[in-house]
Motif scaffolding. Structure first.
Motif, PDB file in Angstrom:
ATOM      1  N   ARG A  44     -20.249  41.194  67.164  1.00 24.28           N
ATOM      2  CA  ARG A  44     -20.697  41.109  65.773  1.00 24.28           C
ATOM      3  C   ARG A  44     -19.652  41.577  64.777  1.00 24.28           C
ATOM      4  O   ARG A  44     -19.902  41.622  63.586  1.00 24.28           O
ATOM      5  N   GLY A  45     -18.481  41.948  65.280  1.00 20.01           N
ATOM      6  CA  GLY A  45     -17.385  42.332  64.407  1.00 20.01           C
ATOM      7  C   GLY A  45     -17.502  43.720  63.809  1.00 20.01           C
ATOM      8  O   GLY A  45     -16.823  44.044  62.842  1.00 20.01           O
ATOM      9  N   TYR A  64     -13.049  48.129  59.940  1.00 20.90           N
ATOM     10  CA  TYR A  64     -13.241  48.276  58.498  1.00 20.90           C
ATOM     11  C   TYR A  64     -12.943  47.002  57.712  1.00 20.90           C
ATOM     12  O   TYR A  64     -13.230  46.949  56.522  1.00 20.90           O
ATOM     13  N   SER A  65     -12.404  45.975  58.354  1.00 26.07           N
ATOM     14  CA  SER A  65     -12.164  44.713  57.645  1.00 26.07           C
ATOM     15  C   SER A  65     -13.450  43.898  57.489  1.00 26.07           C
ATOM     16  O   SER A  65     -13.484  42.938  56.733  1.00 26.07           O
ATOM     17  N   ASN A  66     -14.514  44.298  58.187  1.00 23.94           N
ATOM     18  CA  ASN A  66     -15.815  43.632  58.076  1.00 23.94           C
ATOM     19  C   ASN A  66     -16.605  44.290  56.943  1.00 23.94           C
ATOM     20  O   ASN A  66     -16.898  45.479  57.005  1.00 23.94           O
ATOM     21  N   ILE A  70     -18.739  48.547  55.929  1.00 26.95           N
ATOM     22  CA  ILE A  70     -18.759  49.465  54.788  1.00 26.95           C
ATOM     23  C   ILE A  70     -20.206  49.788  54.415  1.00 26.95           C
ATOM     24  O   ILE A  70     -20.547  50.942  54.140  1.00 26.95           O
ATOM     25  N   LEU A  71     -21.074  48.780  54.423  1.00 23.19           N
ATOM     26  CA  LEU A  71     -22.494  49.010  54.145  1.00 23.19           C
ATOM     27  C   LEU A  71     -23.108  49.932  55.193  1.00 23.19           C
ATOM     28  O   LEU A  71     -23.863  50.850  54.866  1.00 23.19           O
TER      29      LEU A  71
END
Length: 84
Positions: A44-45, A64-66, A70-71
């Motif tokens: 799921r990345g 952290y690129s997804n 962050i959410l």
């Protein structure tokens, strides 16, 4: 989200990059269970798995690129604040 995934994410946010064996110990789950959950999160990345030497020498890190990460990070921090 199941409790094992929650433990994995919280631990990764607290510890940063971590060896999969150490992650299993910190989360108090068997290696095979952790591997299954990490595979789920990787598909799921949410996390990245960096292969090392040997079968178990893998490093797990938050992806952290997804934008969803962050959410999730913000949600986990809010829940931790409420529970502390």
């Amino acid at each position: 989200m199941n409790s094992t995934r929650w433990k994995i994410l919280v631990t990764l946010l607290e510890e940063g990059d971590i060896n999969i064996t150490k992650l299993a110990k910190k989360c108090s789950v068997r290696y095979d269970v952790l591997k299954h959950e990490v595979d789920f999160l990787e598909r799921r990345g949410i996390v990245e798995v960096i292969s090392g030497d040997g079968v178990r020498a893998k490093i797990i890190r938050i992806n952290y690129s997804n934008p969803k990460v962050i959410l999730l990070k913000d949600l986990i921090e809010e829940v931790k604040d409420i529970l502390e």
